[in-house]
Design a protein around this motif. Structure first.
Motif, PDB file in Angstrom:
ATOM      1  N   GLU A 161       0.840  -1.205   0.000  1.00 22.72           N
ATOM      2  CA  GLU A 161       0.000   0.000   0.000  1.00 22.72           C
ATOM      3  C   GLU A 161       0.874   1.255   0.000  1.00 22.72           C
ATOM      4  OE1 GLU A 161      -3.178  -0.444   2.795  1.00 22.72           O
ATOM      5  OE2 GLU A 161      -3.765   1.652   2.641  1.00 22.72           O
ATOM      6  N   ILE A 164       2.576   1.952  -3.351  1.00 23.60           N
ATOM      7  CA  ILE A 164       1.626   2.464  -4.350  1.00 23.60           C
ATOM      8  C   ILE A 164       1.380   3.954  -4.110  1.00 23.60           C
ATOM      9  CG2 ILE A 164      -0.783   2.356  -5.107  1.00 23.60           C
ATOM     10  CD1 ILE A 164      -0.561  -0.689  -4.905  1.00 23.60           C
ATOM     11  N   TYR A 165       1.191   4.338  -2.861  1.00 27.11           N
ATOM     12  CA  TYR A 165       1.033   5.780  -2.576  1.00 27.11           C
ATOM     13  C   TYR A 165       2.303   6.534  -2.986  1.00 27.11           C
ATOM     14  CZ  TYR A 165      -2.988   4.596   0.374  1.00 27.11           C
ATOM     15  OH  TYR A 165      -4.191   4.126   0.845  1.00 27.11           O
ATOM     16  N   CYS A 209      -1.568  -6.591 -12.634  1.00 23.13           N
ATOM     17  CA  CYS A 209      -2.603  -5.537 -12.581  1.00 23.13           C
ATOM     18  C   CYS A 209      -3.682  -5.840 -11.543  1.00 23.13           C
ATOM     19  CB  CYS A 209      -3.222  -5.319 -13.957  1.00 23.13           C
ATOM     20  SG  CYS A 209      -2.019  -4.669 -15.125  1.00 23.13           S
ATOM     21  N   THR A 210      -3.489  -6.881 -10.759  1.00 24.62           N
ATOM     22  CA  THR A 210      -4.352  -7.081  -9.590  1.00 24.62           C
ATOM     23  C   THR A 210      -3.908  -6.136  -8.481  1.00 24.62           C
ATOM     24  OG1 THR A 210      -4.780  -9.386 -10.106  1.00 24.62           O
ATOM     25  CG2 THR A 210      -5.035  -8.751  -7.815  1.00 24.62           C
ATOM     26  N   VAL A 211      -2.620  -5.836  -8.452  1.00 22.28           N
ATOM     27  CA  VAL A 211      -2.075  -4.970  -7.400  1.00 22.28           C
ATOM     28  C   VAL A 211      -1.599  -3.636  -7.988  1.00 22.28           C
ATOM     29  CG1 VAL A 211      -0.332  -4.770  -5.588  1.00 22.28           C
ATOM     30  CG2 VAL A 211      -1.374  -6.989  -6.074  1.00 22.28           C
ATOM     31  N   ALA A 212      -0.810  -3.716  -9.051  1.00 17.42           N
ATOM     32  CA  ALA A 212      -0.314  -2.488  -9.686  1.00 17.42           C
ATOM     33  C   ALA A 212      -1.292  -2.103 -10.810  1.00 17.42           C
ATOM     34  CB  ALA A 212       1.090  -2.715 -10.222  1.00 17.42           C
ATOM     35  N   SER A 213      -0.837  -1.312 -11.734  1.00 12.84           N
ATOM     36  CA  SER A 213      -1.675  -0.901 -12.863  1.00 12.84           C
ATOM     37  C   SER A 213      -0.814  -0.970 -14.116  1.00 12.84           C
ATOM     38  CB  SER A 213      -2.167   0.538 -12.657  1.00 12.84           C
ATOM     39  OG  SER A 213      -1.070   1.431 -12.728  1.00 12.84           O
ATOM     40  N   ILE A 216       1.784   1.806 -13.995  1.00 10.48           N
ATOM     41  CA  ILE A 216       2.864   1.573 -13.031  1.00 10.48           C
ATOM     42  C   ILE A 216       3.802   0.489 -13.573  1.00 10.48           C
ATOM     43  CG2 ILE A 216       3.374   0.598 -10.742  1.00 10.48           C
ATOM     44  CD1 ILE A 216       1.022   2.172  -9.632  1.00 10.48           C
TER      45      ILE A 216
ATOM     46  N   TYR B  16      -5.997  13.676  -1.991  1.00  9.81           N
ATOM     47  CA  TYR B  16      -6.466  13.591  -0.603  1.00  9.81           C
ATOM     48  C   TYR B  16      -6.318  14.906   0.152  1.00  9.81           C
ATOM     49  CZ  TYR B  16      -1.620  12.845   1.054  1.00  9.81           C
ATOM     50  OH  TYR B  16      -0.286  12.974   1.344  1.00  9.81           O
ATOM     51  N   LEU B  59      -6.261  -1.124  -9.063  1.00 12.38           N
ATOM     52  CA  LEU B  59      -6.191  -0.990  -7.607  1.00 12.38           C
ATOM     53  C   LEU B  59      -5.515   0.299  -7.151  1.00 12.38           C
ATOM     54  CD1 LEU B  59      -6.754  -2.316  -4.817  1.00 12.38           C
ATOM     55  CD2 LEU B  59      -4.473  -3.291  -4.952  1.00 12.38           C
ATOM     56  N   PRO B  60      -4.391   0.717  -7.749  1.00 14.45           N
ATOM     57  CA  PRO B  60      -3.767   1.957  -7.282  1.00 14.45           C
ATOM     58  C   PRO B  60      -4.728   3.158  -7.331  1.00 14.45           C
ATOM     59  CG  PRO B  60      -2.230   0.760  -8.640  1.00 14.45           C
ATOM     60  CD  PRO B  60      -3.545   0.049  -8.750  1.00 14.45           C
ATOM     61  N   LEU B  63      -7.092   2.774  -4.457  1.00 14.54           N
ATOM     62  CA  LEU B  63      -6.421   3.107  -3.195  1.00 14.54           C
ATOM     63  C   LEU B  63      -6.302   4.611  -3.002  1.00 14.54           C
ATOM     64  CD1 LEU B  63      -3.404   0.638  -2.828  1.00 14.54           C
ATOM     65  CD2 LEU B  63      -5.294   0.955  -1.235  1.00 14.54           C
ATOM     66  N   MET B  64      -5.908   5.302  -4.058  1.00 16.99           N
ATOM     67  CA  MET B  64      -5.750   6.759  -3.960  1.00 16.99           C
ATOM     68  C   MET B  64      -7.106   7.411  -3.676  1.00 16.99           C
ATOM     69  SD  MET B  64      -2.451   7.203  -4.963  1.00 16.99           S
ATOM     70  CE  MET B  64      -1.242   6.412  -6.003  1.00 16.99           C
ATOM     71  N   ARG B  67      -8.076   6.750  -0.127  1.00 14.52           N
ATOM     72  CA  ARG B  67      -7.298   7.591   0.785  1.00 14.52           C
ATOM     73  C   ARG B  67      -7.883   9.000   0.822  1.00 14.52           C
ATOM     74  NH1 ARG B  67      -0.893   9.075   0.175  1.00 14.52           N
ATOM     75  NH2 ARG B  67      -1.607   9.701  -1.892  1.00 14.52           N
ATOM     76  N   ILE B 103      -4.638  -4.807   2.177  1.00 17.67           N
ATOM     77  CA  ILE B 103      -5.083  -3.707   1.306  1.00 17.67           C
ATOM     78  C   ILE B 103      -6.570  -3.822   1.014  1.00 17.67           C
ATOM     79  CG2 ILE B 103      -4.948  -2.707  -0.983  1.00 17.67           C
ATOM     80  CD1 ILE B 103      -2.061  -3.266  -1.068  1.00 17.67           C
ATOM     81  N   ASN B 106      -8.692  -3.139   4.041  1.00 19.15           N
ATOM     82  CA  ASN B 106      -8.699  -1.717   4.394  1.00 19.15           C
ATOM     83  C   ASN B 106      -9.594  -0.918   3.461  1.00 19.15           C
ATOM     84  OD1 ASN B 106      -6.897  -2.349   6.405  1.00 19.15           O
ATOM     85  ND2 ASN B 106      -5.110  -1.526   5.351  1.00 19.15           N
TER      86      ASN B 106
END
Lengths: 357, 211
Positions: A161, A164-165, A209-213, A216, B16, B59-60, B63-64, B67, B103, B106
């Protein structure tokens, strides 16, 4: 009918785009199930290479997969990789992992990291010994060490997480961390290759792409993965290096191929037909019977999946039938054996049909 | 209302800091708190959720956006409590034993809070007894997540633990995670399954007969 080839030969043939007498077949299954069967204690398993290999041998005896994996990544290795200057111990990393807190949850910790020499990574010599011994002892199956790639190493240390931020908040830090992890992966990868491996996996589950994009992957992950693969190929040519990326990869198949990997291992979240169509034989494909079938599925469902995978991907060789990642320790061994048995049976008939045509 | 549309847009963009500022500004302007939540924060999150279902974003982005939504909710939550707004339901969420991936959990927590749920976050690596404890304490909905094939079996183990403790019929169980499917939910006797955070809200409402 028993094959005339051993597992190593089946695996090697796939990467040479040649046929043996059946489709190569393997599973991704942990070793924890087999410790009690051998009487090896967890401590012995983690500290004595010959005991580790004893457990692998028992696994292979009961489930004769054409390849077996050794996960070259553990908490101690992470701690040692950070170097003594960080003040982080193996116990810190283990404690953090149990609570789900990444070791680089505080970015400032990274400034204390320095890339150690291979011999300074206290756990790596143990894994190198395990690889050498396993390779020379278990002769019928291919040893396939799983080493996290640059992005997934960074994601483990920083937290998925958080990283990714970071791609939005502090891209410079992401690149700095990836430069470090790429050098680390190259260093450990080369040390592994020197043990005489015939095959190696860089696993990058956090890169799908389940977690990243797609953005990315293309703009951040890919250059570092490509660099690691190129470096390892240059170091030891002729040893296939494939990527294991569980998750959804459909949008980035071309980009993954462009990294120079020799093969791609996927699970059921990637469209298998699309992967075969897009890749057009440029990479070896490994996969992808769902792991849930090993727990709750019937033998008929396993057979259906095996047929579908082989019929979709095995023409032209360049395909290895495999479970998804990874089969639960709770899965009945009989189910895993059945997967291999039917995989061999159907895979033999398939190859026979191809050769006659 | 323009400011609420702007909040929604900034949630979609993942801004955010801007969402926090705009939410405070909306509060200062005296706009109804529930309207700021529903037409600003939740509206933006819903757009992202729909795009995610169609694979238009990933997902990113979610997530953003989450947030950003959370940054606005941190301002609104105390005010909602002050106005005596009751949660529409209660849910205990956790990643099953052996699983430290959080993740998805959350994200579900943020979106459920936005939808008006009280969320009890049990954390990660949650043993069966903690889930059972939540049920015994009267939480009517239990959410379990697993990301790995190796931890998935704990979902069934947890359901069996509820049965052994005699509380299975007191709760509804919803499961999720990359390796989980509707078929698996049916096989192990879970009451619901959600493939993503936004679907989890609909499924939670369905299970508690709120929709």
């Amino acid at each position: 009918m028993a094959s005339q080839y051993i597992g190593r030969q089946h695996m090697a043939a796939a990467f040479r785009r040649e046929y043996t007498d059946r489709v190569p077949t393997r599973v991704i299954f942990g070793l924890g199930h087999f410790l009690p069967l051998t009487g090896v204690s967890p401590k012995e398993f983690l500290t004595q290479p010959e005991k580790f290999v004893e457990v692998v041998a028992k696994q292979q005896e009961l489930i004769p997969s054409d390849a077996f994996s050794i996960n070259v990544e553990d908490d101690a290795l992470n701690a040692e990789a950070a170097g003594a200057n960080s003040g982080i111990t193996r116990q810190d990393v283990t404690a953090h992992r149990k609570e789900g807190i990444p070791i680089l949850s505080d970015k400032a910790t990274f400034s204390k990291f320095s890339l150690p020499a291979v011999e300074e990574i206290a756990r790596l010599p143990y894994f190198l010994e395990v690889c050498k011994l396993a390779n020379s002892t278990i002769k019928h199956a291919a040893l396939d060490p799983f080493l996290p790639g640059p992005w997934s190493t960074a994601a483990i240390w920083r937290g998925v997480e958080n990283i990714i931020y970071d791609t939005a908040d502090d891209l410079a830090f992401v690149h700095e961390l990836l430069r470090y992890t790429t050098e680390y992966v190259k260093m450990v990868g080369k040390a592994l290759l020197q043990t005489g491996l015939e095959l190696m996996t860089l696993y990058e589950p956090s890169a799908s792409c389940t977690v990243a994009s797609p953005d990315i992957f293309r703009n951040i992950i890919k250059p570092y993965l490509e660099e690691a693969i190129r470096s390892l190929h240059e170091f030891k040519s002729g040893v296939p290096i494939y990527a294991h990326m569980c998750g959804y990869n459909d949008p980035i198949i071309e980009d993954i191929i462009a990294t120079g990997i020799d093969g791609l291992s996927v699970d059921e979240l990637t469209n298998f037909k699309k992967l075969v169509e897009v890749s057009q034989g440029r990479i070896v494909i490994i996969g992808s019977t769902p792991t849930s079938l090993f727990l709750e599925g019937t033998n008929q469902q396993l057979e259906e999946s095996i047929r579908e995978c082989i019929d979709t991907a095995a023409e032209g060789s360049g395909y290895i039938l495999c479970s998804g990642c990874m089969i639960s320790d709770n899965a009945p061994i009989e189910k895993v054996r059945y997967f291999l048995e039917f995989g061999h049976e159907y895979g033999s008939k398939y190859i026979e049909k191809i050769k006659k045509a | 209302m323009q400011i609420l549309e702007e909040i929604a847009r900034k949630v979609v963009d993942g801004g955010y800091l801007e969402v926090k500022e705009l939410t405070q500004s909306a509060v200062n302007q005296g706009i109804n708190i529930k309207d700021i939540l529903d037409q600003g924060l939740v509206a933006g999150m819903s757009v992202v959720g729909e795009r995610f279902k169609k694979n238009e974003v990933f997902l990113p982005n979610v997530l953003m956006a989450a947030r950003a939504m959370k940054s606005g909710m941190e301002i609104l939550e105390p005010l909602l409590i002050e106005t005596g707004t009751e949660p529409i339901g209660r849910i205990a969420l956790g990643a099953v034993q052996g699983d430290i991936h959080d993740i998805g959990k959350n994200l579900v927590a943020i979106v459920l809070k936005g939808a008006g749920f009280e969320v009890i976050d049990l954390g990660v690596n949650v043993p069966p007894q903690r889930f059972v404890k939540a049920a015994k304490e009267g939480v009517p909905l239990i959410g379990m997540s697993a990301l790995l094939g190796t931890t998935m079996p704990f979902m069934k183990i947890n359901i069996e633990a509820f049965e052994e403790a005699g509380v299975r019929d007191q709760v509804k169980i919803i499961i999720g995670g990359a390796v989980v499917s509707q078929a698996y939910a049916d096989q192990i006797g879970a009451d619901g399954y959600a493939p993503d955070a936004v679907s989890a809200v609909d499924e939670a409402k369905r299970l508690l007969s709120l929709s």
